[in-house]
Design an enzyme around this catalytic site. Structure first.
Site, short mmCIF file in Angstrom:
data_model
loop_
_atom_site.label_atom_id
_atom_site.label_comp_id
_atom_site.label_asym_id
_atom_site.label_seq_id
_atom_site.Cartn_x
_atom_site.Cartn_y
_atom_site.Cartn_z
N HIS A 185 -0.35 5.51 2.24
CA HIS A 185 -1.34 5.33 3.30
C HIS A 185 -1.02 6.14 4.56
O HIS A 185 -1.49 5.85 5.66
CB HIS A 185 -1.45 3.84 3.66
CG HIS A 185 -2.84 3.38 3.96
ND1 HIS A 185 -3.25 2.94 5.19
CD2 HIS A 185 -3.94 3.29 3.17
CE1 HIS A 185 -4.52 2.59 5.15
NE2 HIS A 185 -4.97 2.79 3.94
N HIS A 285 -11.98 9.12 -3.93
CA HIS A 285 -11.66 7.97 -3.08
C HIS A 285 -12.94 7.18 -2.86
O HIS A 285 -13.97 7.74 -2.51
CB HIS A 285 -11.12 8.50 -1.75
CG HIS A 285 -10.72 7.46 -0.76
ND1 HIS A 285 -11.48 7.15 0.34
CD2 HIS A 285 -9.62 6.67 -0.68
CE1 HIS A 285 -10.87 6.24 1.07
NE2 HIS A 285 -9.75 5.92 0.47
#
Length: 382
Positions: A185, A285
């Site tokens: 992340h 994504h």
């Protein structure tokens, strides 16, 4: 055919839906959003639509070029997310006009379905072994999880050990043939990322995602030298120009364009074609809403180097509503044996319950990502 009007719906959990209307009664859906910057993207969509009102919605490439190049300043998350949602809606209209799915207009299908993964663990991952087993029992063949909480430039090996133990627990729970995507992340800095990728390698992750922030692209090569695990990134990259350097540098194995951020369906198709020429895979994504997923599946359908698809069913962000809640036919995303069927309907292949969306938009949302800090008070990456 001319574009006559548009509507924006800001709805829970953190989504923004766009409807573009035409004088022939054909409407298109798009999902223009930057998570946590909804009002900014909505304002940008409104500004861009000033140009499109009265135009033929079928001239998608030309409209993209004008919206992208028509301003002296280009790119970035707000503008590209606004363009992405508009572009999705234009494809939806065009597919309805020609009575075919979007993927048929982009070369036709190369597959019938695509493997998907499911999220577990939340922002501060815990109980991931049991959660992975639950997903496996539900038929999924892969999961993704946040690998760690916040990490400083140089941090404790206790955090490293905790991350490794979580992945070990998943592998013990689901066996060797189950995919484990580990998302750093962008929370981890180069020094700690090198340690983590090496320590995690024995558990054979499916990929390591955003080992460091995408803007630190020069660090990817050094991190890659410490592992054979595939490295993925790209959700925070916009347009083909945002992917050019990482592909020419040869530092990633999987790119992850988000079709609500990177420029839309056709732009993602161009990015995927670039990646194919560098022997790089694509895994779009998509932790957002059903329109974003529908657009992603149109890309997956006609793109041979797409390997797996993210989807948000049950994701920890979905508080108040979930992926299927606004669909007229929730079965349009047909999950089976860890994969999802490519929707066969025209356009994007989905229909939204607009009355339910309108009711939800009355409440709207004010979703913001949390602000994390290290123990000394400095701001950490979320």
């Amino acid at each position: 055919m001319k574009i006559t009007d548009f509507k924006l719906y800001q709805i829970q959990p953190r989504w923004l839906f766009l409807k573009i209307e035409t004088d022939e009664g054909l409407n298109g859906l798009g999902e223009p959003i930057i998570e946590g910057r909804t009002h900014s993207v909505a304002a940008c969509v409104t500004e861009l639509m000033d140009y499109l009102i009265g135009k033929d919605p079928r001239k998608i490439e030309d409209h993209f070029q004008v919206l992208y190049r028509g301003g002296f300043y280009r790119g970035g998350p707000i503008l590209m997310s606004a363009i992405s949602g508009i572009e999705q809606a234009l494809w939806d209209i065009k597919g309805k006009f020609y009575n075919m799915p979007v993927y048929e207009m982009l070369g036709g299908a190369v597959r019938d379905d695509i493997q998907v993964y499911s999220w577990i663990g939340g922002d501060r991952p815990q109980d991931v072994g049991a959660a992975a087993k639950e997903k496996a029992d539900a038929g999924f063949t892969a999961i993704k999880m946040n690998g760690t909480e916040e990490m400083n430039y140089i941090d404790s090996y206790t955090k490293v050990d905790a991350a490794v133990s979580r992945v070990a627990a998943i592998r013990d729970a689901v066996g060797n043939d189950f995919g484990i995507g580990i998302d750093f992340h962008g929370r981890v800095h180069k020094a700690m990322a090198k340690i983590l990728v090496k320590e995690l390698e024995p558990y054979r992750p499916m990929f390591i995602e955003e080992p460091v922030l995408a803007e630190n692209l020069e660090a990817f090569r050094e991190i890659a030298n410490h592992t054979t695990t595939p490295i993925a990134t790209g959700e925070r990259n916009y347009t083909r120009w945002g992917f050019k350097q990482m592909l020419t540098d040869g530092v990633v194995d999987i790119i992850q364009p988000d079709l609500s951020h990177t420029g839309g369906i056709l732009e993602a198709k161009k990015i995927a074609a670039m990646a194919e020429s560098f022997d790089v895979a694509v895994a779009p994504h998509a932790p957002l809403g059903p329109i974003n997923l529908a657009a992603s599946l149109q890309l997956d359908a006609c793109t041979p180097n797409c390997i797996i698809q993210e989807q948000s069913l049950g994701i920890h962000y979905n508080q108040g509503s979930d992926l299927l809640d606004y669909l007229i036919n929730p079965k349009v995303f047909e999950y089976e044996d860890g994969s999802v069927k490519i929707p066969q309907g025209i356009g994007l292949g989905i229909e939204i319950d607009e009355e339910r969306v309108k009711a939800a938009a009355k409440d709207g949302h004010q979703w913001k990502n949390p602000v994390w800090r290290h123990k000394d008070g400095t701001v950490a990456e979320w």
